[in-house]
Structure formats: structure tokens, C-alpha cells
Write a protein that holds these residues in place. Structure first.
Motif, PDB file in Angstrom:
ATOM      1  N   THR A  63     -34.784  39.533  39.951  1.00  0.00           N
ATOM      2  CA  THR A  63     -33.959  40.668  39.521  1.00  0.00           C
ATOM      3  C   THR A  63     -32.466  40.400  39.717  1.00  0.00           C
ATOM      4  O   THR A  63     -31.644  41.167  39.221  1.00  0.00           O
ATOM      5  N   PHE A  64     -32.138  39.336  40.432  1.00  0.00           N
ATOM      6  CA  PHE A  64     -30.724  39.004  40.656  1.00  0.00           C
ATOM      7  C   PHE A  64     -30.142  38.476  39.347  1.00  0.00           C
ATOM      8  O   PHE A  64     -30.573  37.456  38.827  1.00  0.00           O
ATOM      9  N   LYS A  65     -29.146  39.181  38.842  1.00  0.00           N
ATOM     10  CA  LYS A  65     -28.564  38.837  37.542  1.00  0.00           C
ATOM     11  C   LYS A  65     -27.249  38.077  37.655  1.00  0.00           C
ATOM     12  O   LYS A  65     -26.717  37.606  36.666  1.00  0.00           O
ATOM     13  N   GLY A  66     -26.698  37.995  38.839  1.00  0.00           N
ATOM     14  CA  GLY A  66     -25.447  37.267  39.013  1.00  0.00           C
ATOM     15  C   GLY A  66     -24.210  38.079  38.682  1.00  0.00           C
ATOM     16  O   GLY A  66     -23.117  37.529  38.594  1.00  0.00           O
ATOM     17  N   LYS A  67     -24.342  39.377  38.501  1.00  0.00           N
ATOM     18  CA  LYS A  67     -23.177  40.224  38.207  1.00  0.00           C
ATOM     19  C   LYS A  67     -22.309  40.382  39.447  1.00  0.00           C
ATOM     20  O   LYS A  67     -21.103  40.548  39.346  1.00  0.00           O
ATOM     21  N   ALA A  68     -22.937  40.367  40.588  1.00  0.00           N
ATOM     22  CA  ALA A  68     -22.227  40.391  41.870  1.00  0.00           C
ATOM     23  C   ALA A  68     -22.520  39.061  42.563  1.00  0.00           C
ATOM     24  O   ALA A  68     -23.406  38.315  42.150  1.00  0.00           O
ATOM     25  N   LYS A  69     -21.777  38.773  43.620  1.00  0.00           N
ATOM     26  CA  LYS A  69     -22.053  37.565  44.386  1.00  0.00           C
ATOM     27  C   LYS A  69     -23.443  37.681  45.007  1.00  0.00           C
ATOM     28  O   LYS A  69     -23.876  38.770  45.380  1.00  0.00           O
ATOM     29  N   PHE A  70     -24.107  36.564  45.153  1.00  0.00           N
ATOM     30  CA  PHE A  70     -25.426  36.569  45.778  1.00  0.00           C
ATOM     31  C   PHE A  70     -25.345  37.131  47.195  1.00  0.00           C
ATOM     32  O   PHE A  70     -26.200  37.908  47.626  1.00  0.00           O
ATOM     33  N   SER A  71     -24.300  36.746  47.930  1.00  0.00           N
ATOM     34  CA  SER A  71     -24.158  37.224  49.312  1.00  0.00           C
ATOM     35  C   SER A  71     -24.080  38.750  49.357  1.00  0.00           C
ATOM     36  O   SER A  71     -24.685  39.377  50.229  1.00  0.00           O
ATOM     37  N   THR A  72     -23.364  39.359  48.427  1.00  0.00           N
ATOM     38  CA  THR A  72     -23.262  40.820  48.369  1.00  0.00           C
ATOM     39  C   THR A  72     -24.639  41.427  48.156  1.00  0.00           C
ATOM     40  O   THR A  72     -25.022  42.393  48.816  1.00  0.00           O
ATOM     41  N   TRP A  73     -25.380  40.859  47.242  1.00  0.00           N
ATOM     42  CA  TRP A  73     -26.731  41.325  46.930  1.00  0.00           C
ATOM     43  C   TRP A  73     -27.631  41.218  48.162  1.00  0.00           C
ATOM     44  O   TRP A  73     -28.349  42.148  48.515  1.00  0.00           O
ATOM     45  N   LEU A  74     -27.563  40.085  48.853  1.00  0.00           N
ATOM     46  CA  LEU A  74     -28.377  39.855  50.053  1.00  0.00           C
ATOM     47  C   LEU A  74     -27.973  40.785  51.192  1.00  0.00           C
ATOM     48  O   LEU A  74     -28.823  41.352  51.878  1.00  0.00           O
ATOM     49  N   TYR A  75     -26.674  40.971  51.412  1.00  0.00           N
ATOM     50  CA  TYR A  75     -26.208  41.862  52.483  1.00  0.00           C
ATOM     51  C   TYR A  75     -26.636  43.299  52.212  1.00  0.00           C
ATOM     52  O   TYR A  75     -26.971  44.042  53.128  1.00  0.00           O
ATOM     53  N   ARG A  76     -26.629  43.670  50.956  1.00  0.00           N
ATOM     54  CA  ARG A  76     -27.059  45.023  50.591  1.00  0.00           C
ATOM     55  C   ARG A  76     -28.533  45.213  50.919  1.00  0.00           C
ATOM     56  O   ARG A  76     -28.930  46.246  51.455  1.00  0.00           O
ATOM     57  N   ILE A  77     -29.345  44.236  50.591  1.00  0.00           N
ATOM     58  CA  ILE A  77     -30.773  44.299  50.920  1.00  0.00           C
ATOM     59  C   ILE A  77     -30.939  44.451  52.437  1.00  0.00           C
ATOM     60  O   ILE A  77     -31.693  45.303  52.908  1.00  0.00           O
ATOM     61  N   THR A  78     -30.224  43.632  53.181  1.00  0.00           N
ATOM     62  CA  THR A  78     -30.316  43.664  54.646  1.00  0.00           C
ATOM     63  C   THR A  78     -29.884  45.014  55.196  1.00  0.00           C
ATOM     64  O   THR A  78     -30.598  45.638  55.995  1.00  0.00           O
ATOM     65  N   TYR A  79     -28.726  45.463  54.769  1.00  0.00           N
ATOM     66  CA  TYR A  79     -28.180  46.733  55.250  1.00  0.00           C
ATOM     67  C   TYR A  79     -29.130  47.882  54.920  1.00  0.00           C
ATOM     68  O   TYR A  79     -29.447  48.706  55.785  1.00  0.00           O
ATOM     69  N   ASN A  80     -29.613  47.940  53.688  1.00  0.00           N
ATOM     70  CA  ASN A  80     -30.526  49.012  53.287  1.00  0.00           C
ATOM     71  C   ASN A  80     -31.843  48.953  54.053  1.00  0.00           C
ATOM     72  O   ASN A  80     -32.379  49.994  54.452  1.00  0.00           O
ATOM     73  N   ASN A  81     -32.386  47.750  54.272  1.00  0.00           N
ATOM     74  CA  ASN A  81     -33.616  47.613  55.068  1.00  0.00           C
ATOM     75  C   ASN A  81     -33.415  48.148  56.475  1.00  0.00           C
ATOM     76  O   ASN A  81     -34.269  48.844  57.015  1.00  0.00           O
ATOM     77  N   CYS A  82     -32.289  47.793  57.061  1.00  0.00           N
ATOM     78  CA  CYS A  82     -31.999  48.226  58.438  1.00  0.00           C
ATOM     79  C   CYS A  82     -31.814  49.735  58.523  1.00  0.00           C
ATOM     80  O   CYS A  82     -32.329  50.379  59.440  1.00  0.00           O
TER      81      CYS A  82
END
Length: 188
Positions: A63-82
Motif C-alpha cells: 500500500t506504500f505509494k511513495g507519496k510521502a517518505k517511507f520513514s514518515t509512513w513507518l513512524y506513523r504506523i508505529t505511533y498509531n500502533n502505540c
């Protein structure tokens, strides 16, 4: 800082060469763990949540489309999970042992801090910030995320992110100033 290599490895993983995901995990494991630790306040829970975040990112990589940086996408997943985990457990937020403080970080004016104690003071001050302010400072100063990227990770508006970051800097300055005053009084 994110490199063009991230996209290379992401494409390899998307094409079935899953062993390349280890590059992504190795590159981002410290910051993902640090975000989880700050939110969850418990090393074991943070390790588990970091691992779960990487698993979730792996499963959702298509689902990662590259519209945002990968790190931003990953940090968002982490933050939301937490945040979801905190809501489930109704626990409070956290600690900062694993942040790497760099002497060459020019965004913080550290001239007033004794060089040998700089890292100790900054980590102690960061721990006194509320979790939302800590996350903003961590992402902006230590992970070189833009305001736009921080807005995506935390799901707050860019203008709100700027205001909160400004307040967090002021609060951090006050905390550091108070810590240094205490140190001087102790010496005298």
C-alpha cells in the motif's frame, strides 16, 4: 536521513525478495523503538511494539505509494500502533534512553551546556516533556522530519505542529535552564 536506497529495497521486497526487508529494519529500528518506548514507558512493550510495527509495515508494504517518505509512513504506523495500545491498556506515556544526541546538531544551541554533560542534560530534559511534545522534538531534530511529515505522522495540522514544536522548544529551554541553575546552586 532517508536515502534513495530505501525505494530500491522496498521495490525488491514488493517483488518477492523479502530478505531485503532486513535493510529497512536495521536502518529504522532505533527510532521506531525510541518512539514506542516514549509512548509505552516500558522497554519490553516497546520492543514488542517496534517488532509489531515492522511486521505491520511489511504486510502493508504493497500500500506504500511513495507519496510521502517511507520513514514518515513507518513512524506513523508505529505511533498509531502505540497510541492504540495505550488506549487499550489505559496507560500513560514515557522514557528516552536510546536517543542519540549529536554534538553537531546546530538546531539546538548547546553552547551554555558543559560539553561533557550535554547528552545527559538533553536526555533528562526530553524525558520531562509530555509525549506529544517529545515526539515532535524527536522527529524534527533527531530524525530530520519536515513539519509536513510530522503532521502526517501525528495526524495534526501543519500549523498546529509548528505551534506545538515552538512550545516544546520553549519548554525544553526552560527545563534545561532550570537544570543548569540547579547544577550551579549545587556546586556553590
Amino acid at each position: 536521513m532517508e536515502s534513495k536506497h530505501d525505494i530500491y529495497y522496498i521495490e525488491k521486497v514488493k517483488n518477492g525478495q523479502t530478505q531485503y526487508y532486513s535493510y529497512i529494519v536495521e536502518k529504522y529500528k532505533d527510532i521506531v523503538f525510541s518512539i514506542a518506548l516514549k509512548v509505552l514507558k516500558n522497554r519490553e512493550d516497546a520492543e514488542e511494539m517496534a517488532q509489531e510495527s515492522f511486521i505491520k509495515a511489511f504486510k502493508s508494504l504493497h500500500t506504500f505509494k511513495g507519496k510521502a517518505k517511507f520513514s514518515t509512513w513507518l513512524y506513523r504506523i508505529t505511533y498509531n500502533n502505540c497510541i492504540s495500545e495505550v488506549r487499550k491498556r489505559k496507560i500513560h506515556f514515557a522514557s528516552t534512553d536510546d536517543i542519540e544526541i549529536k554534538d553537531d546538531d546546530s538546531d539546538f544551541n548547546l553552547d551554555g551546556l558543559p560539553e561533557e554533560n550535554r547528552e545527559k542534560y538533553i536526555k533528562a530534559a526530553l524525558e520531562k516533556l509530555p509525549e506529544d511534545e517529545y515526539t515532535l522534538v524527536l522527529l524534527y531534530y533527531f530524525e530530520d522530519q519536515s513539519i509536513e511529515e510530522i503532521s502526517k505522522v501525528t495526524r495534526i495540522s501543519e500549523s498546529n505542529a509548528k505551534v506545538k514544536l515552538f512550545r516544546a522548544r520553549k519548554k525544553l529551554y526552560t527545563i534545561l535552564n532550570d537544570m543548569l541553575k540547579e547544577e550551579i546552586y549545587t556546586i556553590l
